[in-house]
Design an enzyme around this catalytic site. Structure first.
Site, PDB file in Angstrom:
ATOM      1  N   ARG A   1       9.417  -1.767  -5.577  1.00  0.00           N
ATOM      2  CA  ARG A   1       9.989  -2.709  -5.133  1.00  0.00           C
ATOM      3  C   ARG A   1      10.241  -3.693  -4.133  1.00  0.00           C
ATOM      4  O   ARG A   1      10.280  -2.060  -3.174  1.00  0.00           O
ATOM      5  CB  ARG A   1      11.492  -2.947  -6.011  1.00  0.00           C
TER       6      ARG A   1
ATOM      7  N   ASP B   1      16.300 -13.488 -11.765  1.00  0.00           N
ATOM      8  CA  ASP B   1      15.948 -12.841 -12.896  1.00  0.00           C
ATOM      9  C   ASP B   1      17.863 -12.466 -14.012  1.00  0.00           C
ATOM     10  O   ASP B   1      17.716 -12.298 -14.940  1.00  0.00           O
ATOM     11  CB  ASP B   1      16.781 -11.230 -11.895  1.00  0.00           C
TER      12      ASP B   1
ATOM     13  N   SER C   1      11.446  -6.768 -18.908  1.00  0.00           N
ATOM     14  CA  SER C   1      11.816  -6.392 -17.431  1.00  0.00           C
ATOM     15  C   SER C   1      10.536  -5.593 -16.977  1.00  0.00           C
ATOM     16  O   SER C   1       9.576  -5.657 -17.844  1.00  0.00           O
ATOM     17  CB  SER C   1      12.113  -5.155 -17.353  1.00  0.00           C
TER      18      SER C   1
ATOM     19  N   LYS D   1      22.343  -4.872 -13.157  1.00  0.00           N
ATOM     20  CA  LYS D   1      22.360  -4.656 -14.336  1.00  0.00           C
ATOM     21  C   LYS D   1      23.852  -4.544 -14.782  1.00  0.00           C
ATOM     22  O   LYS D   1      24.013  -4.945 -16.073  1.00  0.00           O
ATOM     23  CB  LYS D   1      20.733  -4.127 -15.341  1.00  0.00           C
TER      24      LYS D   1
ATOM     25  N   ARG E   1      15.089   2.256 -14.576  1.00  0.00           N
ATOM     26  CA  ARG E   1      15.764   1.638 -14.826  1.00  0.00           C
ATOM     27  C   ARG E   1      15.602   3.328 -16.200  1.00  0.00           C
ATOM     28  O   ARG E   1      14.558   4.149 -16.423  1.00  0.00           O
ATOM     29  CB  ARG E   1      16.288   1.393 -15.857  1.00  0.00           C
TER      30      ARG E   1
ATOM     31  N   ARG F   1       5.481  -9.519 -23.379  1.00  0.00           N
ATOM     32  CA  ARG F   1       4.142  -9.494 -23.036  1.00  0.00           C
ATOM     33  C   ARG F   1       3.424  -8.874 -24.547  1.00  0.00           C
ATOM     34  O   ARG F   1       3.791  -7.718 -25.029  1.00  0.00           O
ATOM     35  CB  ARG F   1       4.483  -8.163 -22.118  1.00  0.00           C
TER      36      ARG F   1
ATOM     37  N   CYS G   1       7.765  -8.267 -16.559  1.00  0.00           N
ATOM     38  CA  CYS G   1       7.306  -9.424 -17.232  1.00  0.00           C
ATOM     39  C   CYS G   1       7.204 -11.247 -17.443  1.00  0.00           C
ATOM     40  O   CYS G   1       6.933 -12.048 -17.482  1.00  0.00           O
ATOM     41  CB  CYS G   1       7.688  -9.694 -18.901  1.00  0.00           C
ATOM     42  N   GLY G   2       7.455 -11.529 -15.660  1.00  0.00           N
ATOM     43  CA  GLY G   2       6.874 -12.392 -14.915  1.00  0.00           C
ATOM     44  C   GLY G   2       7.869 -13.472 -14.703  1.00  0.00           C
ATOM     45  O   GLY G   2       7.622 -14.352 -14.771  1.00  0.00           O
ATOM     46  N   LYS G   3       8.979 -12.762 -14.862  1.00  0.00           N
ATOM     47  CA  LYS G   3      10.539 -14.006 -13.888  1.00  0.00           C
ATOM     48  C   LYS G   3      10.116 -14.183 -12.501  1.00  0.00           C
ATOM     49  O   LYS G   3      10.282 -14.927 -12.431  1.00  0.00           O
ATOM     50  CB  LYS G   3      11.926 -13.285 -14.466  1.00  0.00           C
ATOM     51  N   THR G   4      10.408 -13.243 -12.373  1.00  0.00           N
ATOM     52  CA  THR G   4      10.243 -13.271 -10.477  1.00  0.00           C
ATOM     53  C   THR G   4       9.090 -14.967 -10.249  1.00  0.00           C
ATOM     54  O   THR G   4       9.113 -15.238  -9.769  1.00  0.00           O
ATOM     55  CB  THR G   4       9.911 -12.262  -9.745  1.00  0.00           C
ATOM     56  N   ASN G   5       7.929 -13.938 -10.667  1.00  0.00           N
ATOM     57  CA  ASN G   5       6.665 -15.179 -11.018  1.00  0.00           C
ATOM     58  C   ASN G   5       6.573 -15.948 -10.883  1.00  0.00           C
ATOM     59  O   ASN G   5       6.497 -17.631 -10.141  1.00  0.00           O
ATOM     60  CB  ASN G   5       5.114 -14.612 -11.384  1.00  0.00           C
TER      61      ASN G   5
ATOM     62  N   TYR H   1      18.752   4.627  -7.760  1.00  0.00           N
ATOM     63  CA  TYR H   1      17.251   3.702  -7.184  1.00  0.00           C
ATOM     64  C   TYR H   1      18.086   2.066  -8.966  1.00  0.00           C
ATOM     65  O   TYR H   1      18.397   2.298  -9.744  1.00  0.00           O
ATOM     66  CB  TYR H   1      16.480   4.058  -8.264  1.00  0.00           C
ATOM     67  N   GLY H   2      17.962   1.713  -8.102  1.00  0.00           N
ATOM     68  CA  GLY H   2      17.509   0.037  -8.661  1.00  0.00           C
ATOM     69  C   GLY H   2      18.653  -0.069  -9.040  1.00  0.00           C
ATOM     70  O   GLY H   2      19.720  -0.008  -8.964  1.00  0.00           O
TER      71      GLY H   2
ATOM     72  N   HIS I   1      19.144 -12.697 -19.503  1.00  0.00           N
ATOM     73  CA  HIS I   1      18.441 -11.678 -18.351  1.00  0.00           C
ATOM     74  C   HIS I   1      17.673 -12.865 -18.132  1.00  0.00           C
ATOM     75  O   HIS I   1      16.362 -13.015 -18.256  1.00  0.00           O
ATOM     76  CB  HIS I   1      18.140 -10.395 -19.154  1.00  0.00           C
TER      77      HIS I   1
ATOM     78  N   ASN J   1       6.252   0.359 -10.537  1.00  0.00           N
ATOM     79  CA  ASN J   1       7.804  -0.005 -10.335  1.00  0.00           C
ATOM     80  C   ASN J   1       8.403   0.158  -8.975  1.00  0.00           C
ATOM     81  O   ASN J   1       9.446  -0.506  -8.861  1.00  0.00           O
ATOM     82  CB  ASN J   1       8.828   1.212 -11.261  1.00  0.00           C
TER      83      ASN J   1
END
Ligand code: GTP
Ligand code: SPV
Ligand code: MN
Length: 583
Positions: free
Chosen positions: A365, A276, A249, A207, A70, A396, A251-255, A198-199, A227, A363
C-alpha cells in the site's frame, strides 16, 4: 500533557495503568512531531528512506510477513445480544471480549511510548464529522493517522468541547496471529485491537471507526456510513455530478475516484472527494449529501502505473509512506505492473528471486495525503459535503454481472446492493479469487446485523423523494481465455456517462428482469478498440445464469431469518418471477 475532559483523561490514565508504557505522548499533529517520529523510525529500522532524488520524502515500512492484510476471522463485533451483530459478523459477549483482550493488553506497552492520537473524521468544521482518540504504541500508526485523518490539536479542541468521542486502543503486541484480535464494542463506542500493525487492523480511524462503529451510530441517528468512493464528473459544459460507489476491497475504488478521462473525452474533468469511505446524510431538501471522513489514501500499490492511474502514480513520487513494496537497485520503490525499473529486493527484504513469488506484496500500500492528488476537489473540505446523483455498487465478477445496469427503484436498488458478490482479493487474509456475497461491499465492515442494515437502507425511501438512482457495474468480465473484456480504468468514464445521462433522463434503456441496461449504441465506444461481440457480451443478461444467481442470493438472504425485511423479500420475488416469465 493532560486533557480538560475527564472522560478522556480518566481513560488515558486507566489504559496507562493496564499497559504500563515507559512514557506517554499526546500527539499535536505538527510537522515537527511528524518529522521527529520519521527520524526515530529510521533509526530503529521501522522505516527505510527511499531514493531521495526520485522519491523525495518517501519511506518504506516492511510489516511482519504474518501481518500483511486485514484479518476478518479475528475481527469481532461485541454486542450484548448476539443477534444485533448478526450472522454477517463474528460475535463475542462484551464482558468476555474485554476480559480476553485486556489480558493481552496487560503490560503490553512496557518499555514503549504510548501515543494518544486525537483525530477528527471529516472536515473539523463539519456537522457530519465525528471524533475519536486512538491510543497506540506504534509510531508507524501515528504517522499514518496523521496522513489519513485530521489529527492533533484541532481535533482535541473539538473533542473537549463536545465531550463525545470513539475510544480506540491499539497495541502492536507480539504479532503472534494467535494473540491477534480486532474487537468492536458499538454500544460503548469503543475499539480494542492487538497483535497487528497493519492497515485497517491498526489505523483505527478507518475501517474500525469510520465503518464498523459509524455504521452503528448512523443507523441510530438516521444516516449511512458506507465503503464508497466519492467522485465528481464535470462535463465539457461545466456541469458536475457526484457519484458514490461501493466496490469491495481491491476492486477499483481508488482508481475510479481519480480516473483520467481518455483522449477521446477532451473537456471532461474528474474531481476526487474520497477513495474508500463515504458518510451520507439527507439534507433538509431531501438530497443525499456525502462527506469523506478521511484525509488521505491507503491505496493498493500493485497495478498502479502511468497508464492505469497517472494521478496516483505521480502523487506517490514524494511525501509517501510505502508498506511492503519491493525496491530497485537504486532504492526506488518497485511493484508488479509498475512498467518501469526492475526489483532488486523483495517486500521481505530478500534479494529478489521470482521463485519466491511477487516482489511487492499483492496488498502492498501507499499512504499519502489526499491533497497531493492532482484531481483533488476543494469541496472535499466543504463541511456540508456534496449532493449525490447516483449510488453505484460493483464487484469483481468474471461472468454474469453486466458492465452496467440500473435498479428499477430505491427498494430494488437495496436488493441489488444486498446481492452484491465479488471475488476475494489480497486485501484480507485468506483465499483469493473466491466469489462470496459482499452486500454493499460492507461484508467485512458493517457493525451490525445486515438484516437491520437493509431495513435502514429501505427506510430512506420514506424520508425523501429525491434519492439518487442506484446502479451496478462490473469492470472485470473475462472472455474464455481469461482476458478482461472491458479496458477499465480511464475508459470507465464511458459507463459513468451513461449513468449520468440516466440521472438526467437524457437516454433510454432496455428493461430486463434484473434491471435497466444500456442499448449497445448508448455506450460511447468511439476511439475504443473493442469488438461489437465484446460489447454485446458485456451487456448481456443470461437468464439461466441469473436464475442460478437468484437461487444463491435467496439462500443467502434466508440465512438472516425473520429479521429480513419484507420489502427485500418482495423485491426478490419480483426479480425471480420476471426471470421465469423471460423464458
Ligand atoms: P481498497 O483500498 O482495498 O478498498 O481497494 P480499492 O477498491 O480502492 O481498489 P483499487 O482502486 O486500489 O484497485 C485494486 C486493483 O484493481 C488494482 O490492482 C488496480 O490496478 C485494479 N483495477 C482498478 N480498476 C480497474 C479496472 O477498471 N479494470 C481492471 N481490470 N482492473 C482495475
Ligand atoms: C480495504 O481492505 O478495504 C482497505 C484496506 O481499504 S484496509 O485499510 O487495510 O482495510
Ligand atoms: Mn477499502
Amino acid at each position: 500533557m493532560t486533557s480538560t475532559l475527564s472522560a478522556l483523561q480518566d481513560w488515558v490514565d486507566s489504559v496507562a495503568k493496564l499497559t504500563q508504557p515507559e512514557d506517554i505522548h499526546w500527539c499535536s499533529g505538527s510537522d515537527s512531531e511528524y518529522k521527529r517520529l520519521i527520524n526515530q523510525m529510521q533509526r530503529s529500522g521501522d522505516l527505510l528512506e527511499l531514493n531521495s532524488d526520485s522519491y523525495p520524502h518517501c519511506f518504506l515500512h516492511r510489516s511482519d510477513p504474518s501481518d500483511v492484510a486485514r484479518v476478518e476471522h479475528l475481527t469481532f463485533v461485541c454486542t450484548e445480544n448476539e443477534s444485533d451483530a448478526g450472522p454477517n459478523n463474528i460475535w463475542m459477549q462484551p464482558e468476555d471480549a474485554h476480559r480476553k483482550i485486556d489480558g493481552l493488553f496487560d503490560g503490553a506497552m512496557q518499555g514503549r511510548t504510548m501515543y494518544v492520537i486525537p483525530y477528527c473524521m471529516g472536515p473539523v468544521d463539519s456537522p457530519y464529522a465525528r471524533l475519536g482518540v486512538e491510543i497506540t504504541d506504534s509510531p508507524y500508526v501515528v504517522v499514518s493517522m496523521r496522513i489519513m485523518t485530521r489529527m492533533g490539536d484541532a481535533a482535541l479542541k473539538r473533542i473537549e468541547h463536545e465531550g463525545r468521542f470513539v475510544k480506540g486502543l491499539h497495541s502492536t503486541g507480539d504479532l503472534d496471529p494467535n494473540r491477534r484480535f480486532i474487537m468492536h464494542f458499538p454500544e460503548e463506542l469503543s475499539i480494542k485491537s492487538i497483535g497487528s500493525g497493519y492497515g485497517g487492523n491498526a489505523l483505527l480511524g478507518k475501517k474500525c471507526h469510520a465503518l464498523r462503529i459509524a455504521s452503528w451510530q448512523a443507523r441510530k441517528e438516521g444516516w449511512l456510513a458506507e465503503h464508497m468512493l466519492i467522485v465528481g464528473i464535470e462535463n465539457p459544459e461545466g456541469q458536475t455530478h457526484y457519484l458514490a460507489c461501493a466496490f469491495p476491497s481491491a476492486c477499483g475504488k481508488t482508481n475510479l475516484a481519480m480516473l483520467i478521462p481518455p483522449k477521446s473525452h477532451a473537456g471532461w474533468k474528474i474531481w476526487t472527494l474520497g477513495d474508500d469511505i463515504a458518510w451520507l446524510h439527507l439534507d433538509d431538501q431531501g438530497m443525499l449529501r456525502a462527506i469523506n471522513p478521511e484525509a488521505g489514501y491507503f491505496g493498493v500499490v500493485p497495478g498502479t502505473n502511468a497508464k492505469t492511474n497517472k494521478n496516483a502514480f505521480d502523487m506517490i513520487t514524494s511525501d509517501t509512506i510505502f508498506t511492503n513494496v519491493a525496491t530497485t537497485s537504486d532504492n526506488a520503490p518497485w511493484w508488479e505492473d509498475k512498467k518501469t525499473g526492475s526489483p532488486a529486493i523483495d517486500w521481505q527484504g530478500r534479494a529478489y528471486d521470482a521463485s519466491n513469488g511477487p516482489a511487492a506484496h499483492p496488498n502492498s500500500r501507499f499512504t499519502v495525503s489526499a491533497k497531493k492528488n492532482p484531481s483533488y476537489s476543494t469541496l472535499a473540505e466543504a463541511p456540508e459535503g456534496v449532493p449525490i446523483s447516483a449510488l453505484v455498487f460493483g464487484g469483481r465478477r468474471k461472468e454474469l454481472a453486466p458492465l452496467v445496469y440500473e435498479a428499477k427503484s430505491w427498494r430494488h436498488g437495496v436488493l441489488v446492493g444486498a446481492g452484491v458478490a465479488s471475488e476475494t482479493t489480497a486485501a484480507a487474509v485468506g483465499a483469493v479469487g473466491v466469489v462470496r456475497r459482499d452486500p454493499m461491499a460492507m461484508k467485512p465492515f458493517c457493525g451490525y446485523n445486515f438484516a437491520d442494515y437493509w431495513a435502514h437502507w429501505l427506510s430512506f425511501a420514506d424520508k425523501s423523494d429525491k434519492l439518487p438512482k442506484i446502479f451496478h457495474v462490473n469492470w472485470f468480465r473475462q472472455d474464455a481465455n481469461g482476458n478482461f473484456l472491458w479496458p477499465g480504468f480511464g475508459e470507465n468514464l464511458r459507463v459513468l456517462r451513461w449513468i449520468i445521462d440516466r440521472c438526467e433522463n437524457a437516454v433510454g434503456a432496455r428493461e430486463t428482469p434484473v434491471g435497466f441496461l444500456p442499448e449497445t449504441r448508448d455506450i460511447d465506444t468511439s476511439d475504443l478498440d473493442i469488438s461489437v461481440e465484446s460489447m454485446d457480451a458485456l451487456l448481456q443478461v443470461n437468464i439461466d445464469q441469473w436464475k442460478r444467481e437468484m437461487d444463491s442470493i435467496g439462500e443467502y438472504l434466508q440465512s438472516f431469518g425473520d429479521r429480513l425485511p419484507d420489502a427485500i423479500k418482495q423485491e426478490y420475488r419480483q426479480v425471480v418471477e420476471a426471470l421465469q416469465k423471460a423464458e
